[in-house]
Design an enzyme around this catalytic site. Sequence first.
Site: not given
Length: 408
Positions: A227, A40, A230-231, A86, A48, A171, A45, A192, A82
Amino acid sequence: MHVLDMLKERGFIAQTTFEEDLYKAMDKGPITFYLGIDPTADSLHVGHFMPIIMASHLQKAGHRPIILCGGGTAMIGDPSGKTDMRKMLTKETIASNVAAIQKQLSRFMEFGEGKATMVNNGDWLLNLNYVDFLREIGAHFSVNRMLTAECYKRRMETGLTFLEFNYMIMQSYDFLQLFKTHGCRLQIGGDDQWSNMLAGADLIRRKEQEDAFALTCKLIMTHDGKKMGKTEKGALWLDPNRTSPYEFYQYWRNVADQDVERFLALLTFLPMDEVRRLGALEGAEINEAKKVLAFEITRMIHGEEEAKKAAEAASALFAGGGASQNVPTFALSAGELAQDGRITTLLASCGLCKSRGEARKMVESGAVAVNEEKVSDIDFTITAEMIGADGLMLRKGKKGYCRLMLNA
């Protein structure tokens, strides 16, 4: 030690299907497993990272990995975790993302004959006959049961499209296809993905009357359940063009004391004796453990040289030198600077602050410095002369740095 016991010791495993049978299957010899990643974006990131490290541990234990890039499933979009649908991606964008991700994955897995294999589910999903697919695969799925899955339940209130509703079936079909073509019996992934993975293992058992397993790892969370990844600029990317090696290093250098031992166990390959020794350090000494954590993860992602540069830059700035050339830089022209050289604008433009509003608050609170001189005036303006040939260092808080440079 059995690889599953090792994964438990390091804190990876969240859920497993038929655990006793999975132990027996692995004891008989190497098994083939797969990890799916939807392209995606043009980079992986930190979210993963956990399943990739788990895949690497399994490969080191002799098991055979298949890395599946979801060129087909990315056309639909996974609703897991989500609240909104998406963004739809074009085939051209997905193909470009697949190529970029494949390059990144080669840092973690050994590919080649008899080693890891890379596949793209677009090869079999994009040319399916819809009616034949519904008859062969759709007949094995209960809508009532699908709606109890966590990935769908969360979306029922905000709206779940029929497009996304197909994701679990797609999947699951991937797992069946890999079972038929590669003898794959195990799917791994983040927790998840549990509902989707469970459905795939069940499809193989129904259609082929063969054993198939699902194994999930915990998501990267802080000690208080937040979680990670995140920056201030968004996600913590593995691509150095999105998140610089210095920023990446600093992220892990600044984790909470309570998280150090757990992250050393999960995100490095250090022996557990060393992990426990580092995790037991207290007071100021825990900073040494944080340096090891940051260096090891940065080395895995960006290589030894970049990790050393990041560590040296962090040490120089911590010591007050502020002169390291490895600090993130932001270049602009003299014309752009003359148009708007306010400190608040530049803090937002270089990424130290999310917005000019946040920059104003940081300046007003005394958290901003220019060349280590505190700035308290929100209208403070930087000129080309101040930047000069060597650049000008901006600091936000104790550890956020960026060097302003003028374009030649």
